[in-house]
Design an enzyme around this catalytic site. Structure first.
Site, short mmCIF file in Angstrom:
data_model
loop_
_atom_site.label_atom_id
_atom_site.label_comp_id
_atom_site.label_asym_id
_atom_site.label_seq_id
_atom_site.Cartn_x
_atom_site.Cartn_y
_atom_site.Cartn_z
CE LYS A 107 -4.55 0.43 0.55
NZ LYS A 107 -5.43 -0.67 0.14
N1 GLU Z 1 -7.33 -0.41 -3.05
C1 GLU Z 1 -7.90 -1.69 -3.29
C2 GLU Z 1 -7.87 -2.55 -2.06
O1 GLU Z 1 -7.74 -2.07 -0.97
C3 GLU Z 1 -7.32 -2.39 -4.52
C4 GLU Z 1 -5.87 -2.24 -4.74
C5 GLU Z 1 -5.39 -2.68 -6.12
O2 GLU Z 1 -6.21 -2.79 -7.02
O3 GLU Z 1 -4.20 -2.87 -6.26
O4 GLU Z 1 -8.07 -3.73 -2.13
#
Ligand code: GLU
Length: 420
Positions: A107
């Protein structure tokens, strides 16, 4: 002080310890599994429209590299910290492993309120962030995606910045891009669609008739709005409550979700929509409904309100919406409230991101039907496994979901050795 010192990171660790106890994981393996492999913090100097230069903090946390590259969204939020980013990366690891995706979790993000920036400033922040990250990411090391506060346009700026540096179009460096530059059909709707698929699955299991059921959705961003629309228009539930960061609305007769969506497209938020129906946002979560969908921020269901929830299904579309203290309360209410835990419920987003990455690597295009069918197949498999494990071991759905994810990562770490 710990580098990841933060309440959300502590919450992710507490949740992990519950699973580690249940799986009897020994202390050395616990620490390897819990702490991120890598974390990068960057300072981003950016030219603002008024001629000044402002600096922003940016982060990227790569939780583990055991199963493949890391994968995860990029969050632009005013309160984002390194610790919170690390917690979100850890959740991505268990989420990807539960869906059997060949990824570790990651993240990243910038501590910024994107709604306070002009389009030009937002582009500058986005491009500068990607530029600083170039040495640490790549299609085979770490693939970015969207998260709260970011969108397709920002993913396009990330892709462009990376591609300019490489000298050719590298569309597999980031997912959630516009379809026009190598994004996949169905990515924008994927998380909300997945949430609704699982809600329908749970309703079916519990023999609930959608036509007689109501829903409340907290959050009206990309996930909440798609979920609310689909629950109302496709599944046939009556959506009686919706909210965003500016307003919460409740109407027992049902809310016109399509009109709410149109309003937000024009005005940016729900503040001026149907003002007669506005309620206290904290109370919305405890109002009576059959399906409650928290699709906003973390820790909204806590020790204070978990005992007061008035729903049959809790579909966790947000990351980390329920605290471990609330979990203890919900575990006692297991026959009243059916929890679809976050790492299962909102996995649709990263699953379709995986499809986008695969299509990018192969320069191959799938249709929206192919994408959605494959998405539902993965969700169906995870749902069945989680429910079966929870029943057989008499454990909470969250414990079952996380245990399946953690076990897969642990098995891979033990098989490979100490490096990853
Ligand atoms: N932000 C999304 C999650 O928390 C998806 C992240 C992504 O597609 O890489 O799952």
């Amino acid at each position: 002080m710990h580098v990841y010192d933060d309440e959300v990171f502590k919450m992710a660790c507490d949740q992990f310890e519950v699973i580690a106890d249940y799986l009897s994981i020994d202390k050395n393996d616990r620490e390897r599994l819990m702490y991120p492999k890598r974390a990068v913090a960057v300072t981003l100097p950016v030219h603002m429209d008024d001629g000044s230069t402002k600096t922003f903090q940016g982060y990227r946390v790569q939780h583990h590299l055991t199963l493949g590259p890391t994968k995860g969204g990029t969050r632009f939020a005013p309160s984002l910290s390194l610790g919170e980013t690390a917690a979100l990366a850890m959740w991505m690891s268990w989420k990807c492993a539960l869906s059997n995706l060949p990824y570790g979790g990651a993240k990243g993000g910038v501590t910024v309120d994107p709604t306070k920036l002009s389009r030009n400033e937002l582009e500058n922040v986005s491009r500068r962030y990607m530029q600083e990250m170039i040495p640490f990411v790549g299609p085979h090391t770490d693939i970015m995606g969207p998260d709260m506060g970011t969108n397709e346009q920002i993913m396009a700026w990330f892709m462009d910045t990376y591609s300019v540096y490489m000298g050719y179009a590298v569309n597999e460096i980031v997912t959630g891009k516009p379809v026009a530059i190598g994004g996949t059909e169905g990515r924008r709707e994927a998380t909300g669609r997945g949430v609704v698929y699982l809600v329908e699955r749970a309703m079916d299991m519990l023999k609930m008739d959608p036509e007689k059921c109501t829903a409340i959705v907290q959050g009206f961003g990309n996930v909440g709005s798609v979920a609310a629309l689909s629950l109302a228009l496709k599944t046939g539930l009556k959506v009686v409550g919706i909210s965003d960061a500016f307003a919460a609305l409740y109407d027992p007769k049902g809310i016109d979700v399509k009109a709410a969506e149109q309003h937000v497209l024009k005005k940016g938020n729900l503040r001026a929509f149907c003002q007669n129906n506005h309620v206290d946002p904290n109370e919305l979560l405890t109002m009576k409904c059959d399906v409650l969908v928290p699709a906003a921020v973390d820790r909204v269901i806590n020790s204070k309100n978990a005992g007061k929830l008035h729903c049959r299904i809790l579909a966790e579309a947000a990351n980390g919406p329920t605290t471990p203290e609330a979990d203890l309360i919900l575990e006692k209410r297991w026959d009243e409230i059916f929890v679809i835990p976050d790492i299962l419920c909102n996995a649709g987003g990263v699953i379709v991101s995986y499809f986008e990455w695969v299509q990018g690597l192969q320069s191959f295009l799938w249709s929206e039907t192919e994408v959605t069918d494959k998405l539902f197949r993965i969700l169906e498999h995870s749902f069945t496994q989680v429910i079966r494990r929870a029943k057989e071991h008499k454990i909470a759905h969250r414990t079952a979901a996380m245990a399946i994810g953690v076990e897969r990562v642990l098995r891979a770490k033990k098989t490979r050795g100490l490096f990853p």
